[in-house]
Write a protein that holds these residues in place. Structure first.
Motif, short mmCIF file in Angstrom:
data_model
loop_
_atom_site.label_atom_id
_atom_site.label_comp_id
_atom_site.label_asym_id
_atom_site.label_seq_id
_atom_site.Cartn_x
_atom_site.Cartn_y
_atom_site.Cartn_z
N GLU A 99 0.83 -1.21 0.00
CA GLU A 99 0.00 0.00 0.00
C GLU A 99 0.86 1.26 0.00
OE1 GLU A 99 -3.43 2.28 2.64
OE2 GLU A 99 -2.80 0.27 3.21
N VAL A 100 1.95 1.26 0.78
CA VAL A 100 2.86 2.40 0.81
C VAL A 100 3.45 2.63 -0.58
CG1 VAL A 100 5.07 3.22 1.72
CG2 VAL A 100 3.38 2.25 3.27
N HIS A 101 3.85 1.55 -1.25
CA HIS A 101 4.43 1.67 -2.58
C HIS A 101 3.40 2.21 -3.59
CE1 HIS A 101 8.00 -1.28 -1.89
NE2 HIS A 101 7.92 -0.34 -0.97
N ARG A 102 2.16 1.72 -3.50
CA ARG A 102 1.11 2.21 -4.41
C ARG A 102 0.85 3.69 -4.17
NH1 ARG A 102 -1.20 -2.69 -2.99
NH2 ARG A 102 -2.58 -1.67 -1.49
N THR A 103 0.79 4.09 -2.90
CA THR A 103 0.53 5.49 -2.57
C THR A 103 1.66 6.38 -3.07
OG1 THR A 103 -0.76 4.83 -0.65
CG2 THR A 103 0.05 7.09 -0.68
N ARG A 104 2.90 5.92 -2.88
CA ARG A 104 4.06 6.68 -3.35
C ARG A 104 3.99 6.88 -4.86
NH1 ARG A 104 9.20 3.44 -2.99
NH2 ARG A 104 8.20 2.55 -4.80
N ALA B 162 3.16 10.28 -9.47
CA ALA B 162 2.55 10.47 -10.79
C ALA B 162 1.75 11.77 -10.84
CB ALA B 162 1.65 9.28 -11.11
N GLU B 163 1.09 12.13 -9.75
CA GLU B 163 0.33 13.39 -9.70
C GLU B 163 1.25 14.60 -9.90
OE1 GLU B 163 -1.80 13.41 -6.01
OE2 GLU B 163 -3.16 11.81 -6.64
N CYS B 164 2.52 14.44 -9.57
CA CYS B 164 3.50 15.54 -9.71
C CYS B 164 4.40 15.33 -10.92
CB CYS B 164 4.35 15.62 -8.44
SG CYS B 164 3.42 15.96 -6.97
N ASN B 165 3.99 14.44 -11.83
CA ASN B 165 4.80 14.10 -13.01
C ASN B 165 6.21 13.68 -12.61
OD1 ASN B 165 2.73 14.60 -14.90
ND2 ASN B 165 3.14 16.80 -14.74
N PHE B 166 6.32 13.02 -11.47
CA PHE B 166 7.59 12.50 -10.96
C PHE B 166 8.63 13.61 -10.76
CE2 PHE B 166 5.29 9.07 -12.91
CZ PHE B 166 5.35 8.08 -11.95
N ASP B 167 8.15 14.83 -10.49
CA ASP B 167 9.01 15.99 -10.22
C ASP B 167 9.19 16.09 -8.71
OD1 ASP B 167 10.15 18.48 -9.76
OD2 ASP B 167 8.78 19.56 -11.10
N VAL B 168 10.42 15.88 -8.24
CA VAL B 168 10.69 15.85 -6.80
C VAL B 168 10.36 17.19 -6.15
CG1 VAL B 168 12.51 15.58 -5.08
CG2 VAL B 168 12.44 14.07 -7.04
N PHE C 28 6.69 17.46 -5.82
CA PHE C 28 6.24 16.51 -4.80
C PHE C 28 6.38 17.11 -3.41
CE2 PHE C 28 7.08 13.17 -1.72
CZ PHE C 28 6.02 12.31 -1.91
N PHE C 29 7.57 17.65 -3.11
CA PHE C 29 7.78 18.19 -1.77
C PHE C 29 7.06 19.52 -1.54
CE2 PHE C 29 11.08 14.96 -1.69
CZ PHE C 29 10.79 14.40 -0.47
N ALA C 30 6.80 20.27 -2.60
CA ALA C 30 5.98 21.47 -2.45
C ALA C 30 4.57 21.05 -2.01
CB ALA C 30 5.93 22.25 -3.77
N GLY C 31 4.07 19.96 -2.59
CA GLY C 31 2.77 19.44 -2.19
C GLY C 31 2.76 18.95 -0.75
N VAL C 32 3.86 18.31 -0.34
CA VAL C 32 3.98 17.84 1.05
C VAL C 32 3.92 19.03 2.00
CG1 VAL C 32 5.56 16.81 2.73
CG2 VAL C 32 5.24 15.73 0.50
N ARG C 33 4.69 20.07 1.68
CA ARG C 33 4.69 21.27 2.56
C ARG C 33 3.31 21.91 2.60
NH1 ARG C 33 9.87 21.43 0.36
NH2 ARG C 33 9.20 22.71 -1.40
#
Length: 77
Positions: free
Chosen positions: A10-15, A20-26, A29-34
């Motif tokens: 489940e963790v892998h699927r969620t990751r 994918a929602e961020c087009n694999f842009d790190v 991704f972290f801007a979304g986390v913040r």
């Protein structure tokens, strides 16, 4: 076939979904986390900074690996 842990799967699927929602842009991704962290506000537990070591806490500590480093230093059996 190896056993698959359902929680790890489940963790892998969620990751993958979040990446994918961020087009694999790190950076995205972290801007979304913040952003999600900011929305949670006071619900998050603040991290405490580690206390500075004191002379009392360091007393008795040795530098290096902490073990006996040479056979000559070992006590006789």
């Amino acid at each position: 076939m190896m056993w698959e842990d359902p929680i790890v799967a489940e963790v892998h699927r969620t990751r993958e979904k979040l990446a994918a929602e961020c087009n694999f842009d790190v950076e995205a991704f972290f801007a979304g986390v913040r952003k999600r962290q900011a929305l949670l506000g006071a619900r998050l537990v603040p991290q405490k900074k580690p206390a500075e070591p004191t002379a009392e806490a360091d007393r008795g500590r040795h530098s290096g690996s902490g073990g006996i480093t040479s056979p000559e230093a070992a006590p006789a059996a």
